[in-house]
Design an enzyme around this catalytic site. Structure first.
Site, PDB file in Angstrom:
ATOM      1  N   MET A   1       0.781  -1.292  -0.017  1.00  0.00           N
ATOM      2  CA  MET A   1      -0.057   0.118   0.053  1.00  0.00           C
ATOM      3  C   MET A   1       0.901   1.321  -0.090  1.00  0.00           C
ATOM      4  O   MET A   1       0.383   2.284   0.488  1.00  0.00           O
ATOM      5  CB  MET A   1      -1.060  -0.151   1.240  1.00  0.00           C
ATOM      6  CG  MET A   1      -2.022  -1.087   1.163  1.00  0.00           C
ATOM      7  SD  MET A   1      -3.452  -0.883   1.941  1.00  0.00           S
ATOM      8  CE  MET A   1      -2.775  -0.817   3.578  1.00  0.00           C
ATOM      9  N   GLY A   2       2.107   1.142  -0.333  1.00  0.00           N
ATOM     10  CA  GLY A   2       3.155   2.148  -0.518  1.00  0.00           C
ATOM     11  C   GLY A   2       3.399   2.822   0.890  1.00  0.00           C
ATOM     12  O   GLY A   2       3.383   2.007   2.005  1.00  0.00           O
TER      13      GLY A   2
ATOM     14  N   VAL B   1      10.716  -7.135   9.739  1.00  0.00           N
ATOM     15  CA  VAL B   1      11.890  -6.248   9.894  1.00  0.00           C
ATOM     16  C   VAL B   1      11.765  -5.263  10.797  1.00  0.00           C
ATOM     17  O   VAL B   1      10.360  -4.501  10.756  1.00  0.00           O
ATOM     18  CB  VAL B   1      12.235  -5.524   8.476  1.00  0.00           C
ATOM     19  CG1 VAL B   1      13.305  -4.481   8.406  1.00  0.00           C
ATOM     20  CG2 VAL B   1      12.480  -6.577   7.375  1.00  0.00           C
TER      21      VAL B   1
ATOM     22  N   LEU C   1       6.835   3.353   1.529  1.00  0.00           N
ATOM     23  CA  LEU C   1       7.567   2.063   1.520  1.00  0.00           C
ATOM     24  C   LEU C   1       8.428   2.441   2.798  1.00  0.00           C
ATOM     25  O   LEU C   1       9.042   3.486   3.149  1.00  0.00           O
ATOM     26  CB  LEU C   1       8.200   1.877   0.402  1.00  0.00           C
ATOM     27  CG  LEU C   1       7.323   1.630  -0.681  1.00  0.00           C
ATOM     28  CD1 LEU C   1       8.208   1.351  -2.134  1.00  0.00           C
ATOM     29  CD2 LEU C   1       6.454   0.336  -0.449  1.00  0.00           C
ATOM     30  N   HIS C   2       9.032   1.353   3.270  1.00  0.00           N
ATOM     31  CA  HIS C   2      10.005   1.441   4.230  1.00  0.00           C
ATOM     32  C   HIS C   2      10.962   0.071   4.182  1.00  0.00           C
ATOM     33  O   HIS C   2      10.718  -0.918   3.129  1.00  0.00           O
ATOM     34  CB  HIS C   2       9.322   1.335   5.717  1.00  0.00           C
ATOM     35  CG  HIS C   2       8.516   0.352   6.047  1.00  0.00           C
ATOM     36  ND1 HIS C   2       8.824  -1.049   6.104  1.00  0.00           N
ATOM     37  CD2 HIS C   2       6.890   0.273   6.231  1.00  0.00           C
ATOM     38  CE1 HIS C   2       7.551  -1.834   6.407  1.00  0.00           C
ATOM     39  NE2 HIS C   2       6.535  -0.807   6.384  1.00  0.00           N
TER      40      HIS C   2
ATOM     41  N   HIS D   1       9.188  -3.570   3.697  1.00  0.00           N
ATOM     42  CA  HIS D   1       9.213  -3.591   2.071  1.00  0.00           C
ATOM     43  C   HIS D   1      10.005  -3.986   1.448  1.00  0.00           C
ATOM     44  O   HIS D   1       9.914  -4.819   0.475  1.00  0.00           O
ATOM     45  CB  HIS D   1       8.103  -2.207   1.725  1.00  0.00           C
ATOM     46  CG  HIS D   1       6.998  -1.976   2.289  1.00  0.00           C
ATOM     47  ND1 HIS D   1       6.735  -0.825   2.855  1.00  0.00           N
ATOM     48  CD2 HIS D   1       5.712  -2.474   2.416  1.00  0.00           C
ATOM     49  CE1 HIS D   1       5.260  -0.632   3.267  1.00  0.00           C
ATOM     50  NE2 HIS D   1       4.760  -1.676   3.155  1.00  0.00           N
TER      51      HIS D   1
END
Ligand code: AMP
Length: 285
Positions: free
Chosen positions: A30-31, A177, A33-34, A37
């Protein structure tokens, strides 16, 4: 990286990759981003010569309009990050491309959708997730698709729907993560102010307290959970759930046997966060 917004464009790009003999590895997001992802994408790169990422904030899985409206979005930043990890195709459709007028079909995974997030967010949440993931898998038709253990219940539901509906894709679940202090990475962390950010790590501390209790030999889930609840209470965090369940069925368990999922959801500074750990205790009765 090629950016496509329509399903017919996506299919043409993927057809060309198939003609070149490439395997398709897919990561839905869903964007916002980190590194959580990006770890999925790096994993996907090992599995496919063509890595496809979708960026779609799926309205069907949001229970509250404010949550949907407030969901962090920054496509330009996401595009830079995706390029930095070597993603080949970004599929970023508009809502009406995914849900055209007259859209009427949903996918529902019974039982696994009911507890935990199902209670907290209502039955429409996982119906929305299962429906959009089924659609995305049909649009991309990847060889393999990668999801995070961070969303443990979602991962189970996706594995089940792929099996039940005979979707020809391999699903891989990748480890959570975390930030340096243990907080699970989440797009929603961007919404935490600095006081809430400090407090948010308590979710991880509570999960760790359960792990430590088990490592010390505790076999009763209620006693191990109590060790975590003390930490939450000390920080004034009242979890929506903090539960020990069977990792395959999500049914509550009273003792640690086989693989147990410890799952937590709580609002911290108005931001809803979830996290979990798996505890393996083989041979225990
Ligand atoms: P989202 O954009 O939140 O829908 O997440 C997209 C994918 O990334 C899902 O499969 C998530 O489970 C996964 N994901 C989100 N956060 C993490 C994390 N901290 N570690 C690993 N995977 C994650």
């Amino acid at each position: 990286m090629i950016v496509v917004r329509r399903v017919d464009e996506l299919r043409a790009v993927i057809r060309a990759a198939r003609v070149r003999g490439e395997r398709i590895a897919f990561v839905p997001t869903m964007g916002a981003l980190h590194d959580g992802h990006l770890a999925l994408m790096q994993r996907a790169r090992k599995d496919g010569e063509c890595v496809v990422v979708s960026l779609f904030v799926n309205p069907a899985q949001f229970t509250e309009a404010v949550d949907l409206d407030g969901y962090p979005r920054d496509e330009a930043r996401d595009v830079r990050l995706l390029e930095s990890v070597g993603v080949h195709v970004l599929f970023a459709p508009a809502v009406d491309e995914v849900y055209p007028g007259g859209f009427a079909t949903t996918v529902e995974v019974a039982e696994l959708s009911v507890p935990l997030e199902g209670v907290a967010r209502g039955p429409q949440h996982f119906r929305g997730v299962a429906t959009v993931v089924t659609k995305l898998l049909n649009m991309v038709q990847p060889d393999a698709a990668f999801f995070g253990q961070k969303d443990a219940q979602q991962a189970l539901i996706i594995q089940r729907l792929v099996r039940d509906l005979d979707l020809p894709v391999r699903i891989e679940i990748c480890p959570t993560v975390r930030e340096a202090d243990g907080l699970a990475m989440s797009s929603r962390n961007a919404l935490l102010d600095s006081a809430a950010r400090q407090k948010a790590v308590t979710l991880w501390k509570a999960l760790s307290a359960v792990e430590h209790a088990v490592a010390r030999g505790e076999t009763h889930t209620a006693i191990a959970l109590a060790a975590g609840s003390i930490l939450l209470k000390a920080e004034g965090i009242e979890p929506e759930y903090f539960a020990a369940v069977d990792a395959a069925t999500l049914l509550p368990v009273t003792s640690f046997t086989g693989t147990t999922l410890i799952a937590i959801a709580a609002r911290v500074g108005g931001v809803r966060l979830i996290d979990n750990v798996l505890i393996h205790r083989e041979g225990a009765a």
